[in-house]
Scaffold this active site. Structure first.
Site, PDB file in Angstrom:
ATOM      1  N   GLU A 287       9.433  -4.227  10.182  1.00 31.29           N
ATOM      2  CA  GLU A 287       9.831  -2.907   9.664  1.00 31.29           C
ATOM      3  C   GLU A 287      10.400  -2.032  10.782  1.00 31.29           C
ATOM      4  OE1 GLU A 287       6.986  -0.965   7.142  1.00 31.29           O
ATOM      5  OE2 GLU A 287       8.150   0.881   7.071  1.00 31.29           O
TER       6      GLU A 287
ATOM      7  N   GLU B 123      -1.158  -5.661   8.647  1.00 33.41           N
ATOM      8  CA  GLU B 123      -0.339  -5.050   9.710  1.00 33.41           C
ATOM      9  C   GLU B 123      -0.909  -5.360  11.095  1.00 33.41           C
ATOM     10  OE1 GLU B 123       0.424  -0.867   9.045  1.00 33.41           O
ATOM     11  OE2 GLU B 123       1.127  -1.221   6.992  1.00 33.41           O
TER      12      GLU B 123
ATOM     13  N   ASP C 170       0.838  -1.206   0.000  1.00 33.04           N
ATOM     14  CA  ASP C 170       0.000   0.000   0.000  1.00 33.04           C
ATOM     15  C   ASP C 170       0.874   1.259   0.000  1.00 33.04           C
ATOM     16  OD1 ASP C 170       0.884  -0.141   2.598  1.00 33.04           O
ATOM     17  OD2 ASP C 170      -1.098  -0.171   3.529  1.00 33.04           O
ATOM     18  N   SER C 171       2.203   1.067  -0.009  1.00 27.15           N
ATOM     19  CA  SER C 171       3.118   2.192  -0.258  1.00 27.15           C
ATOM     20  C   SER C 171       2.803   2.827  -1.616  1.00 27.15           C
ATOM     21  CB  SER C 171       4.578   1.714  -0.225  1.00 27.15           C
ATOM     22  OG  SER C 171       4.759   0.595  -1.068  1.00 27.15           O
TER      23      SER C 171
ATOM     24  N   LYS D 168      -1.022  -9.612   2.923  1.00 26.88           N
ATOM     25  CA  LYS D 168      -0.261  -9.087   4.069  1.00 26.88           C
ATOM     26  C   LYS D 168      -1.149  -8.155   4.876  1.00 26.88           C
ATOM     27  CE  LYS D 168       3.202  -5.872   3.646  1.00 26.88           C
ATOM     28  NZ  LYS D 168       2.754  -4.750   4.492  1.00 26.88           N
TER      29      LYS D 168
ATOM     30  N   ASP E 254      -0.964  -6.350  -0.379  1.00 25.39           N
ATOM     31  CA  ASP E 254      -1.325  -5.734   0.902  1.00 25.39           C
ATOM     32  C   ASP E 254      -2.831  -5.606   1.074  1.00 25.39           C
ATOM     33  OD1 ASP E 254       0.426  -4.989   2.904  1.00 25.39           O
ATOM     34  OD2 ASP E 254       1.091  -3.159   1.893  1.00 25.39           O
TER      35      ASP E 254
HETATM   36  O1  KIV Z   1       3.511  -1.130   1.567  1.00 25.18           O
HETATM   37  C1  KIV Z   1       4.691  -1.501   1.511  1.00 25.18           C
HETATM   38  O2  KIV Z   1       5.410  -1.259   0.555  1.00 25.18           O
HETATM   39  C2  KIV Z   1       5.216  -2.243   2.656  1.00 25.18           C
HETATM   40  C3  KIV Z   1       6.703  -2.389   2.741  1.00 25.18           C
HETATM   41  C4  KIV Z   1       7.292  -1.128   3.226  1.00 25.18           C
HETATM   42  C5  KIV Z   1       7.092  -3.548   3.574  1.00 25.18           C
HETATM   43  O3  KIV Z   1       4.485  -2.662   3.491  1.00 25.18           O
END
Ligand code: KIV
Length: 271
Positions: free
Chosen positions: A189, A124, A54-55, A122, A93
């Site tokens: 992280e 969090e 989600d970056s 993924k 994500d």
């Molecule tokens: O969203 C993302 O790119 C991430 C990485 C920083 C691990 O979660």
């Protein structure tokens, strides 16, 4: 389009390959990816895992945080990445509040896996009940601990986590809990290198670090940070591989080699 030039079949990596790498002591290389062209380059460089993070909200959309990212946006970018992938394992994500209950998490995991073609989702935090439910229904889960960017509005700023004894113990216990709940991968992280080493040694599942030192079982970076093209300031734990490369494919290949040979991260990029 050059994408179609080479149709030779390459075996796609599975979670078993990632476990085998941990057991053999071979570091796992991972980069974020958001589109087909970079997916092809990353895949051809031999990088093991692509994370549709989600970056994307920050590096693609120019938003200040990952909080506004929507599940439909991650689905779209995951489809783009999967379309050009041959070998790399693809994780997608679950964005902010897209896994607030078992039912919502199931619905959104289905979008990422069935519609978009991700091999793993993924999330969090140590949400053990959500992880258990997803795993019970056959969804492979990557947990994400340490700095949790989706919680930025609670944290106030991005900072290293687990620096106190109590904080470190909490992350270690959470890591054990997510493994017991059935997570098959962990991303750590921004935590001290010593803590990440302890967690990697204590867990059977592969631990992939970002700002977590060289002793993790693998490394991940945000693609645009390692190419030096991110909007805003590049985090200390990243490295601009374009400074030592002749072009983009070379930068990606050098990152992959540096991870495999334990040349990245150095102490400069660790806490
Ligand atoms: O969203 C993302 O790119 C991430 C990485 C920083 C691990 O979660």
């Amino acid at each position: 389009m050059a994408l179609y030039a080479d149709t030779q079949a390459v075996a796609m990596l599975s979670i078993l390959d990632l476990f085998a790498m941990k057991q053999a002591g071979e570091k796992i290389s991972c980069l974020t990816a958001y589109d087909a062209s970079f997916s092809q380059l990353i895949d051809q460089a031999g990088v093991d895992v692509m994370l549709v993070g989600d970056s994307l909200g920050m590096v693609i959309q120019g938003k200040k945080t990952t909080v506004p990212v929507l599940i439909e946006e991650v689905v779209y970018h995951t489809q783009c990445v999967v379309n050009a992938r041959q070998r790399a394992f693809v994780i997608a994500d679950l964005p902010f509040l897209s896994y607030g209950s078992t039912e919502i998490a199931m619905k959104n995991a289905a979008k990422l896996m069935q519609t978009a073609g991700a091999q793993m989702v993924k999330l969090e935090g140590a949400h053990v009940d959500i992880i258990k439910s997803l795993v019970d229904f056959g969804v492979p889960v990557c947990a994400h601990l340490g700095l949790l960017p989706q919680s930025i509005n609670q944290l106030g700023r991005y900072k290293v986590q687990g620096k106190t004894l109590q904080g470190a113990e909490k992350i270690l216990q959470d890591a054990k809990k997510v493994e017991q709940a059935g997570a098959s991968l962990l991303i750590l992280e921004c935590v001290p290198a010593g803590l990440a080493e302890k967690i990697s040694k204590n867990l059977t599942i592969p631990v992939i670090g970002i700002g977590a030192g060289v002793a993790c079982d693998g490394q991940v970076l945000v693609l645009y940070d390692m190419l030096g093209i991110s909007v805003g300031k590049r985090p200390r734990f990243s490295q601009n591989f374009m400074q030592i490369a002749k072009d983009i494919p070379d930068a990606i290949a050098q990152y992959h080699q540096a991870v495999k040979q334990l040349d990245f991260p150095t102490e400069l990029q660790s806490y």
